[in-house]
Design an enzyme around this catalytic site. Sequence first.
Site, PDB file in Angstrom:
ATOM      1  N   GLU A 150       0.815  -1.216   0.000  1.00 57.18           N
ATOM      2  CA  GLU A 150       0.000   0.000   0.000  1.00 57.18           C
ATOM      3  C   GLU A 150       0.853   1.273   0.000  1.00 57.18           C
ATOM      4  O   GLU A 150       0.781   2.089   0.925  1.00 57.18           O
ATOM      5  CB  GLU A 150      -0.967   0.001   1.188  1.00 57.18           C
ATOM      6  CG  GLU A 150      -2.035  -1.062   1.051  1.00 57.18           C
ATOM      7  CD  GLU A 150      -3.136  -0.961   2.095  1.00 57.18           C
ATOM      8  OE1 GLU A 150      -2.924  -0.363   3.163  1.00 57.18           O
ATOM      9  OE2 GLU A 150      -4.237  -1.485   1.833  1.00 57.18           O
ATOM     10  N   GLU A 307      -6.639  -8.091  -0.796  1.00 58.62           N
ATOM     11  CA  GLU A 307      -7.039  -8.139   0.613  1.00 58.62           C
ATOM     12  C   GLU A 307      -8.513  -7.798   0.747  1.00 58.62           C
ATOM     13  O   GLU A 307      -9.033  -6.939   0.027  1.00 58.62           O
ATOM     14  CB  GLU A 307      -6.272  -7.102   1.453  1.00 58.62           C
ATOM     15  CG  GLU A 307      -4.794  -7.316   1.561  1.00 58.62           C
ATOM     16  CD  GLU A 307      -4.149  -6.234   2.444  1.00 58.62           C
ATOM     17  OE1 GLU A 307      -4.853  -5.625   3.283  1.00 58.62           O
ATOM     18  OE2 GLU A 307      -2.948  -5.990   2.269  1.00 58.62           O
ATOM     19  N   TRP A 315      -9.835  -0.836  12.002  1.00 56.51           N
ATOM     20  CA  TRP A 315      -9.439   0.570  11.909  1.00 56.51           C
ATOM     21  C   TRP A 315     -10.602   1.486  11.573  1.00 56.51           C
ATOM     22  O   TRP A 315     -10.417   2.690  11.458  1.00 56.51           O
ATOM     23  CB  TRP A 315      -8.311   0.738  10.897  1.00 56.51           C
ATOM     24  CG  TRP A 315      -8.531   0.017   9.604  1.00 56.51           C
ATOM     25  CD1 TRP A 315      -8.084  -1.238   9.286  1.00 56.51           C
ATOM     26  CD2 TRP A 315      -9.281   0.461   8.471  1.00 56.51           C
ATOM     27  NE1 TRP A 315      -8.508  -1.600   8.031  1.00 56.51           N
ATOM     28  CE2 TRP A 315      -9.235  -0.572   7.503  1.00 56.51           C
ATOM     29  CE3 TRP A 315      -9.989   1.630   8.168  1.00 56.51           C
ATOM     30  CZ2 TRP A 315      -9.867  -0.478   6.267  1.00 56.51           C
ATOM     31  CZ3 TRP A 315     -10.619   1.720   6.926  1.00 56.51           C
ATOM     32  CH2 TRP A 315     -10.553   0.681   6.005  1.00 56.51           C
ATOM     33  N   TYR A 357      -7.613  -6.999  16.661  1.00 57.20           N
ATOM     34  CA  TYR A 357      -9.071  -7.132  16.539  1.00 57.20           C
ATOM     35  C   TYR A 357      -9.532  -7.097  15.089  1.00 57.20           C
ATOM     36  O   TYR A 357     -10.695  -6.870  14.792  1.00 57.20           O
ATOM     37  CB  TYR A 357      -9.776  -6.067  17.377  1.00 57.20           C
ATOM     38  CG  TYR A 357      -9.381  -6.171  18.824  1.00 57.20           C
ATOM     39  CD1 TYR A 357      -9.537  -7.381  19.506  1.00 57.20           C
ATOM     40  CD2 TYR A 357      -8.789  -5.105  19.488  1.00 57.20           C
ATOM     41  CE1 TYR A 357      -9.120  -7.520  20.812  1.00 57.20           C
ATOM     42  CE2 TYR A 357      -8.368  -5.226  20.801  1.00 57.20           C
ATOM     43  CZ  TYR A 357      -8.537  -6.435  21.458  1.00 57.20           C
ATOM     44  OH  TYR A 357      -8.111  -6.581  22.743  1.00 57.20           O
TER      45      TYR A 357
HETATM   46  C1  GLA Z   1      -4.237  -2.819   4.748  1.00 58.37           C
HETATM   47  C2  GLA Z   1      -2.856  -3.425   4.828  1.00 58.37           C
HETATM   48  C3  GLA Z   1      -2.776  -4.640   5.670  1.00 58.37           C
HETATM   49  C4  GLA Z   1      -3.643  -4.520   6.891  1.00 58.37           C
HETATM   50  C5  GLA Z   1      -5.053  -4.212   6.477  1.00 58.37           C
HETATM   51  C6  GLA Z   1      -6.010  -4.128   7.632  1.00 58.37           C
HETATM   52  O1  GLA Z   1      -4.937  -3.141   3.631  1.00 58.37           O
HETATM   53  O2  GLA Z   1      -2.286  -3.685   3.577  1.00 58.37           O
HETATM   54  O3  GLA Z   1      -1.422  -4.819   6.044  1.00 58.37           O
HETATM   55  O4  GLA Z   1      -3.166  -3.517   7.713  1.00 58.37           O
HETATM   56  O5  GLA Z   1      -5.072  -2.975   5.835  1.00 58.37           O
HETATM   57  O6  GLA Z   1      -7.320  -3.876   7.196  1.00 58.37           O
END
Ligand code: GLA
Length: 679
Positions: A150, A307, A315, A357
């Site tokens: 990311e 993902e 978050w 979490y």
């Molecule tokens: C992002 C990151 C991951 C993780 C997720 C959590 O997409 O790439 O490493 O932190 O968020 O939702």
Amino acid sequence: MINPKLSKIFYGGDYNPEQWEKPVWDEDVRLFKLANIDIATVNVFSWALNQPNEDTYNFEWLDEVIDKLYKNGIYVCLATSTGAHPAWMATRYPDILRVDFEGRKRKFGGRHNSCPNSPTYRKYARLMAQKLAERYKNHPAVLVWHISNEFGGACYCDNCAAAFREWLKNRYGTLDALNAAWYTSFWGHTFYDWDEIVPPNILSEHFAQYRTNFQSISLDYARFNSDSMLACYQLEYDELKKQTPDVPVTTNLMGTYKPLDYFKWAKQMDVVSWDNYPSATTPVSFTAMRHDLMRGLKDGQPFMLMEQTPSQQNWQPYNSLKRPGVMKLWSYQAVARGADTVMFFQLRRSRGACEKYHGAVIEHVGHENTRVFRESADLGAELNRLGDRLLDSRVPAKVGIVFDWDNWWAVENSSGPTVALNYVDEVHKYYQAFYDQNILVDIIGVDTDLTKYDLVIAPVLYMVKPGYAKRLEEFVEQGGTFLTTFFSGIVNETDLVTLGGYPGELRSLLGIWVEEIDALFPDQENRIVLKEKVGDLAGDYSCNLLCDLLHSEGAEVVAEYGEDFYAGMPVVTRHNFGKGQAWYVASSPDAAFLKGLVGQIAADKGIKPLLKTPPGVEAMARTKNGETFLFLMNHNRQPQTVDLGIIQGTDLLADEAVSGSVEIGASGLRIIAYPNTNT
Ligand code: GLA
Ligand code: ZN
């Protein structure tokens, strides 16, 4: 195909064994097999483990992990670990630490924290990619490379300032050209030396994150920042490709992520991948749009869903669980829109730190007897059954909606006419109007070839880049239909207004002249009063946000404003141009109007909805080898009935012949395969 070595929809996700003792690894593998997982993304955040100090590299742990996975039939998406630098590197080489928007030098902490113009970062990230490629180039487990993680954010340090000046020299050649492009005669900003130029942040030109005194400077910094990170990506990419030319390389993108120009990035990626984290309250059409955008980055090529959470995030402010069936439904929503993988963050839930979490396939309880595990395993089994049937199929859209990062930055940097203009929301309004009637759409960039589309929509095309107006004219001349909106055709590439009347370069195509632009307060609206019936639209509708006061210069007036001193002036126009038509919508209409308008414009071009479905049932199609795969996805929590009309096919999941009326369970779906001739 992403990698023919595994000729099915890859299923798995981020796996962080470095957080666990070795005995857990064996248990992981047992559970992965039970869950029908065949790919694990490893080595994402292990730079500190791989390189404990400047001269030592240690990959034994990674050898063991990859071997263990492969022996058990699991491939890897191999990350390069450069998404978070080691603490020792920050202490020893502070150039790697970013300076933030407020001008504060960061200390070690967090992740995605390296300055993209840090010589240290570039040196060691490149070296890491080189070492990994050397070590694993012949390992049969490696299906895909995953560079860093990311990429994002921005840096304003002195190294970035120096690099910015070089970037500007390259772009403008001379200070005279730069001064002209930036309009520095305003507020006495003339630059006489390149060194006088500083990054635009809160210490210089900005008065808020996206509010700036000099749009042109801020715009170039956004471009520069995106390019700087892309250069880091490219350094690693080149190292990997030198040694493994046949292994596809990606980095995980984030959908409508503002700081990086993903159309530019995608050109350097073998396959696009992205991380999809809608909340329970995100409109499903918004998620759909983001998938379509990710597919559009590489002209419709399938992408990787890198993902998503199997259950919940950590978050978001309120991290609700995905209700039973929803994880599967949303996974297939991605597949329907072009994903050829279904992957999670993450496979085992962390014990400590901020993601403990966050949902995972293996929860803290550690065994397989959980709802989430069962749902994951069930989806895995289903994807095994689907095999390669859907792989590499394409979306046959005839409508293109234009999305452009430079335009986004410029629109939202603008001081006036309104703070309420949100580019992505305006694009989404149009997108949703198509989505709600199951009309297939591609999200396209300004470089995308227009000839394969019958209808092109460019909401808020504020910035018209060199040559684009010409290309749009050619598209319409040859019979295409084009639609654009208020606040379009206003500026050139460096945010200088195109003089001689709005919408500038689009004026002759649209056959209008916009004289003034009125901004409405949030509680104000105007009316769109139709002068003729457009499909089912008749009478009047509301509009808000901005109202262009315009004159026709050859366009037919389809609707007029109903209120205020400009009542009776045109608000919707249609201009015959060559063999095609160009529409202008001078304000931001309500959803009913937009749905009716785009539905009729599409119908006039012979573009049909896939199917009529009840509200909340999304229909989508991919095609391959003469076959259509129709996805019917029920986002309601009650079963729904869909009339298939003349479609007769096979439900690939239920493995049964279907025709006529079909029932779709609550949060359920069907994938119906039928020959293309059968519609
Ligand atoms: C992002 C990151 C991951 C993780 C997720 C959590 O997409 O790439 O490493 O932190 O968020 O939702
Ligand atoms: Zn920097």
